[in-house]
Design a protein around this motif. Structure first.
Motif, PDB file in Angstrom:
ATOM      1  N   LEU B 172      50.541  49.604  57.862  1.00 49.97           N
ATOM      2  CA  LEU B 172      49.328  49.301  58.617  1.00 49.97           C
ATOM      3  C   LEU B 172      49.029  50.375  59.663  1.00 49.97           C
ATOM      4  CD1 LEU B 172      49.709  45.441  59.002  1.00 49.97           C
ATOM      5  CD2 LEU B 172      48.206  46.691  57.461  1.00 49.97           C
ATOM      6  N   GLU B 173      50.053  51.174  60.019  1.00 53.12           N
ATOM      7  CA  GLU B 173      49.836  52.257  60.974  1.00 53.12           C
ATOM      8  C   GLU B 173      49.331  53.519  60.299  1.00 53.12           C
ATOM      9  OE1 GLU B 173      50.543  52.547  64.490  1.00 53.12           O
ATOM     10  OE2 GLU B 173      50.414  50.368  64.306  1.00 53.12           O
ATOM     11  N   LEU B 174      49.496  53.593  58.984  1.00 53.63           N
ATOM     12  CA  LEU B 174      49.154  54.833  58.285  1.00 53.63           C
ATOM     13  C   LEU B 174      47.648  54.964  58.094  1.00 53.63           C
ATOM     14  CD1 LEU B 174      51.918  54.795  55.536  1.00 53.63           C
ATOM     15  CD2 LEU B 174      51.684  56.514  57.332  1.00 53.63           C
ATOM     16  N   PRO B 175      47.151  56.207  58.135  1.00 52.31           N
ATOM     17  CA  PRO B 175      45.705  56.393  57.984  1.00 52.31           C
ATOM     18  C   PRO B 175      45.276  56.327  56.519  1.00 52.31           C
ATOM     19  CG  PRO B 175      46.759  58.508  58.330  1.00 52.31           C
ATOM     20  CD  PRO B 175      47.841  57.463  58.380  1.00 52.31           C
ATOM     21  N   ILE B 176      45.446  55.190  55.848  1.00 48.31           N
ATOM     22  CA  ILE B 176      44.995  55.107  54.468  1.00 48.31           C
ATOM     23  C   ILE B 176      43.948  54.015  54.328  1.00 48.31           C
ATOM     24  CG2 ILE B 176      47.031  56.047  53.356  1.00 48.31           C
ATOM     25  CD1 ILE B 176      48.080  53.288  52.932  1.00 48.31           C
ATOM     26  N   LYS B 177      43.114  54.183  53.297  1.00 51.62           N
ATOM     27  CA  LYS B 177      42.076  53.180  53.039  1.00 51.62           C
ATOM     28  C   LYS B 177      42.695  51.998  52.325  1.00 51.62           C
ATOM     29  CE  LYS B 177      37.931  55.904  52.968  1.00 51.62           C
ATOM     30  NZ  LYS B 177      37.286  56.930  52.190  1.00 51.62           N
ATOM     31  N   GLU B 178      42.228  50.786  52.626  1.00 55.10           N
ATOM     32  CA  GLU B 178      42.706  49.555  51.983  1.00 55.10           C
ATOM     33  C   GLU B 178      44.234  49.498  51.921  1.00 55.10           C
ATOM     34  OE1 GLU B 178      40.770  47.156  51.212  1.00 55.10           O
ATOM     35  OE2 GLU B 178      38.810  48.107  51.234  1.00 55.10           O
ATOM     36  N   PRO B 179      44.925  49.574  53.077  1.00 49.56           N
ATOM     37  CA  PRO B 179      46.397  49.614  53.053  1.00 49.56           C
ATOM     38  C   PRO B 179      47.024  48.409  52.354  1.00 49.56           C
ATOM     39  CG  PRO B 179      45.585  49.146  55.263  1.00 49.56           C
ATOM     40  CD  PRO B 179      44.405  49.551  54.446  1.00 49.56           C
ATOM     41  N   LEU B 180      46.333  47.245  52.389  1.00 45.34           N
ATOM     42  CA  LEU B 180      46.917  46.047  51.782  1.00 45.34           C
ATOM     43  C   LEU B 180      46.991  46.143  50.271  1.00 45.34           C
ATOM     44  CD1 LEU B 180      45.395  43.110  53.829  1.00 45.34           C
ATOM     45  CD2 LEU B 180      47.555  44.290  54.137  1.00 45.34           C
ATOM     46  N   PHE B 181      46.119  46.946  49.667  1.00 44.55           N
ATOM     47  CA  PHE B 181      46.090  47.012  48.208  1.00 44.55           C
ATOM     48  C   PHE B 181      47.399  47.548  47.627  1.00 44.55           C
ATOM     49  CE2 PHE B 181      44.873  49.304  44.241  1.00 44.55           C
ATOM     50  CZ  PHE B 181      44.823  48.178  43.454  1.00 44.55           C
ATOM     51  N   PRO B 182      47.851  48.762  48.008  1.00 38.98           N
ATOM     52  CA  PRO B 182      49.137  49.221  47.455  1.00 38.98           C
ATOM     53  C   PRO B 182      50.303  48.352  47.895  1.00 38.98           C
ATOM     54  CG  PRO B 182      48.354  50.745  49.143  1.00 38.98           C
ATOM     55  CD  PRO B 182      47.225  49.794  48.856  1.00 38.98           C
ATOM     56  N   LEU B 183      50.228  47.834  49.112  1.00 41.91           N
ATOM     57  CA  LEU B 183      51.320  47.023  49.657  1.00 41.91           C
ATOM     58  C   LEU B 183      51.535  45.767  48.808  1.00 41.91           C
ATOM     59  CD1 LEU B 183      53.215  46.891  52.145  1.00 41.91           C
ATOM     60  CD2 LEU B 183      51.460  45.581  53.312  1.00 41.91           C
ATOM     61  N   LEU B 184      50.475  44.966  48.649  1.00 45.00           N
ATOM     62  CA  LEU B 184      50.618  43.697  47.925  1.00 45.00           C
ATOM     63  C   LEU B 184      50.748  43.913  46.423  1.00 45.00           C
ATOM     64  CD1 LEU B 184      48.073  41.569  49.965  1.00 45.00           C
ATOM     65  CD2 LEU B 184      50.552  41.492  50.076  1.00 45.00           C
ATOM     66  N   THR B 185      50.031  44.947  45.899  1.00 42.59           N
ATOM     67  CA  THR B 185      50.147  45.233  44.471  1.00 42.59           C
ATOM     68  C   THR B 185      51.582  45.581  44.125  1.00 42.59           C
ATOM     69  OG1 THR B 185      47.888  46.050  44.388  1.00 42.59           O
ATOM     70  CG2 THR B 185      49.329  46.725  42.613  1.00 42.59           C
ATOM     71  N   GLY B 186      52.240  46.373  44.966  1.00 44.12           N
ATOM     72  CA  GLY B 186      53.622  46.770  44.700  1.00 44.12           C
ATOM     73  C   GLY B 186      54.578  45.589  44.808  1.00 44.12           C
ATOM     74  N   LEU B 187      54.517  44.894  45.944  1.00 42.69           N
ATOM     75  CA  LEU B 187      55.471  43.811  46.196  1.00 42.69           C
ATOM     76  C   LEU B 187      55.341  42.693  45.165  1.00 42.69           C
ATOM     77  CD1 LEU B 187      55.170  43.461  50.084  1.00 42.69           C
ATOM     78  CD2 LEU B 187      57.135  44.307  48.833  1.00 42.69           C
ATOM     79  N   PHE B 188      54.105  42.314  44.841  1.00 41.08           N
ATOM     80  CA  PHE B 188      53.909  41.125  44.016  1.00 41.08           C
ATOM     81  C   PHE B 188      53.499  41.446  42.582  1.00 41.08           C
ATOM     82  CE2 PHE B 188      53.334  39.831  48.374  1.00 41.08           C
ATOM     83  CZ  PHE B 188      54.118  38.691  48.437  1.00 41.08           C
ATOM     84  N   GLY B 189      52.650  42.456  42.393  1.00 38.26           N
ATOM     85  CA  GLY B 189      52.101  42.716  41.065  1.00 38.26           C
ATOM     86  C   GLY B 189      52.959  43.649  40.235  1.00 38.26           C
ATOM     87  N   ALA B 190      53.048  44.921  40.680  1.00 36.89           N
ATOM     88  CA  ALA B 190      53.731  45.935  39.873  1.00 36.89           C
ATOM     89  C   ALA B 190      55.179  45.561  39.590  1.00 36.89           C
ATOM     90  CB  ALA B 190      53.651  47.289  40.578  1.00 36.89           C
ATOM     91  N   SER B 191      55.876  44.975  40.581  1.00 36.51           N
ATOM     92  CA  SER B 191      57.283  44.622  40.371  1.00 36.51           C
ATOM     93  C   SER B 191      57.408  43.566  39.266  1.00 36.51           C
ATOM     94  CB  SER B 191      57.903  44.112  41.669  1.00 36.51           C
ATOM     95  OG  SER B 191      57.167  43.031  42.173  1.00 36.51           O
ATOM     96  N   MET B 192      56.458  42.632  39.269  1.00 32.03           N
ATOM     97  CA  MET B 192      56.442  41.582  38.245  1.00 32.03           C
ATOM     98  C   MET B 192      56.150  42.193  36.868  1.00 32.03           C
ATOM     99  SD  MET B 192      56.464  38.200  38.200  1.00 32.03           S
ATOM    100  CE  MET B 192      57.002  37.852  36.560  1.00 32.03           C
TER     101      MET B 192
END
Lengths: 110, 398
Positions: B172-192
């Motif tokens: 959330l501190e990083l200067p990226i657009k839509e930070p939640l997208f890679p975060l939640l996609t990785g934790l919940f989607g891609a890992s599954m």
């Protein structure tokens, strides 16, 4: 095996991101984009400091956008004798007394 | 004339929400922000209320349709990440359609709760808002601790909470657009998805059936959903994910079916209450609500009544549309090799992350994916991965 690999990669990733976050500049946005949705994030804005109010422990800056008429309050916790004029302000977006404001971490005048 | 405009706004809002709901990675805030940029142009043709109706209809439809890709493809949008695991369980038994049906039944229940409780919350919220605000840090810490105590492997649950929390804080501190997208996609989607690929998961023929729940169960999850959603809809930085954590504490252990209904209720109720917050406490509490409030400028109760009516109509249309899309997915998904589908979805998610959030976003995605894989291999409930959003919010409130 899988467990160990995932744990190691997770740690490496977090460390890389932590290092990156120290070097990458926070994103610069315009004052009208500072709203509820980015509370808690660290950002930079460019603006014109139009007034400085001194209180016991803090200074309150009123900053006006260079592009439009939107403005925002910036709180400075360390006394720094800031003067009016154009500045780049970096800090965390907070909500205080139902107002959105920026808690300044760094102010570059000029 | 205004009536016709509003009906048109509802229909086009539902179409837009269907699109953002079905496409992983296109966040509804993005569409709303685009609308705001062009609002000057639109406002010369339409009334502000019409545009607000469009946004509300889009948000409500999105909250329904969101469950279809989450359950069938393990591809989350930010509000439905937690539904992937229970949805996948039912999908593996041939009940993907029933899983969608349960979630969106929840969404519709959420909609009805919204209509019933809005007048009450409008009166109560200004009074209790202050006390909730001051005690929210403690409520969240208690919610997390309760969740840990209920876990057999407490140490690892706590460890994973902290690990995902650290990643959340940094991201959330990083200067990226839509930070939640890679975060939640990785934790919940891609890992599954990666787990499905490595286990060579094959999907059975999908049945078009519906699973019925006991009325008592509906009543229980509705009340816990209402309590949790109203706690989390009026404060900054809180949303459906935190509400889900609190509600599952209230309920104790749930099976996949009741959990999906609960997530549906919360998804739509939080979306709706974020708009109600504009009228109750003068604060829009989500990206789309911010846009709606900027367009509306004034707040009066007549507007709120129109917006709620629009939301109810959209919910009805979105319910039918979700079932249609779920049927299409159910019919075709078992005919195609699931490993191939999974690889395709994974490719799309990686490409979207790179496109939306750049290289740093991709590093976030990789890290998040491996934390998710670690949680899966340790057999820890995915709920603890919500540390990525809980920890930053707890630190904000204390």
């Amino acid at each position: 095996m899988m467990e160990r690999i995932s744990l190691i990669v997770s740690f490496i990733g977090i460390i890389v991101l932590l290092v990156l976050s120290q070097f990458v500049e926070p994103k610069t946005i315009s004052i009208k984009e500072v709203d509820e949705t980015i509370i808690g994030q660290t950002i930079s804005i460019y603006g014109n400091i139009t007034s400085v109010r001194n209180f016991e422990n803090i200074e309150l800056l009123s900053v006006e956008s260079l592009e439009d008429t939107s403005r925002i309050t910036v709180v400075v916790f360390e006394k720094a004798d800031i003067s009016e004029g154009i500045a780049k302000i970096t800090g965390k977006v907070k909500e205080y007394n139902n107002q959105i404001e920026i808690e300044a971490a760094e102010i570059k005048i000029g | 004339m205004i009536f016709l405009q509003i009906i048109l706004a509802v229909i086009s809002g539902v179409v837009a929400g269907t699109f953002t709901g079905l496409m992983p990675g296109i966040h509804i805030n993005f569409v709303a922000m685009t609308l705001l940029i062009f609002s000057k142009y639109f406002l010369s043709y339409f009334q502000p209320l019409t545009l607000a109706v469009f946004i509300v209809s889009m948000a409500i439809a999105h909250s329904f349709l969101d469950f279809v890709p989450s359950i069938f493809l393990s591809a989350p949008n930010s509000e439905t990440a937690l539904s992937i695991m229970p949805g996948h369980k039912l999908l593996l038994k041939g009940n993907g359609y029933a899983a969608v049906r349960l979630s969106i039944t929840g969404c519709y229940i959420g909609m009805i709760i919204l209509i019933i409780t809005t007048p009450l919350l409008m009166i109560a919220m200004p009074f209790i808002y202050g006390s909730i605000k001051n005690s929210m840090g403690l409520i969240l810490i208690a919610a997390v601790l309760f969740l840990m105590i209920n876990e057999k492997k407490r140490f690892w649950a706590f460890f994973i909470f902290l690990l995902s929390g650290a990643l959340g804080l940094i991201t959330l501190e990083l200067p990226i657009k839509e930070p939640l997208f890679p975060l939640l996609t990785g934790l919940f989607g891609a890992s599954m998805i990666i787990t499905s690929i490595s286990e060579k998961t094959e999907l059975p023929e999908q049945k078009i059936t519906c699973i019925k729940l006991d009325k008592k169960e509906y009543a229980k999850i509705s009340s816990s959903g209402l309590i949790a959603s109203s706690l989390c809809s009026f404060l900054p930085g809180l949303g459906a994910s935190q509400a889900a954590v609190i509600a599952s504490d209230i309920n104790g252990r749930m099976n996949s079916r009741t959990f999906l209904v609960l997530l549906g209720i919360i998804s739509t109720l939080v979306t709706g209450l974020n708009f109600v917050a504009i009228y109750a406490i003068n604060k829009p509490r989500s990206g789309v609500a911010v846009v709606a409030s900027k367009i509306l400028e004034t707040t009066d109760n007549y507007h709120l009544a129109v917006l709620l009516a629009a939301a109810l109509i959209s919910a009805g249309i979105a319910f039918v549309l979700s079932l249609c899309f779920a049927k299409i997915f159910a019919r075709y998904i078992s005919r195609i090799n699931y490993t191939k589908i999974s690889l395709g979805i994974l490719g799309i998610l990686v490409a979207m992350t790179f496109f939306v959030s750049g290289i740093i976003g991709s590093i976030v995605l990789i890290t998040a994916t491996f934390i998710g894989l670690f949680a899966i291999s340790k057999g820890i409930r995915k709920m603890h991965l919500m540390g990525c959003l809980m920890l930053p919010v707890i630190l904000y409130f204390i």
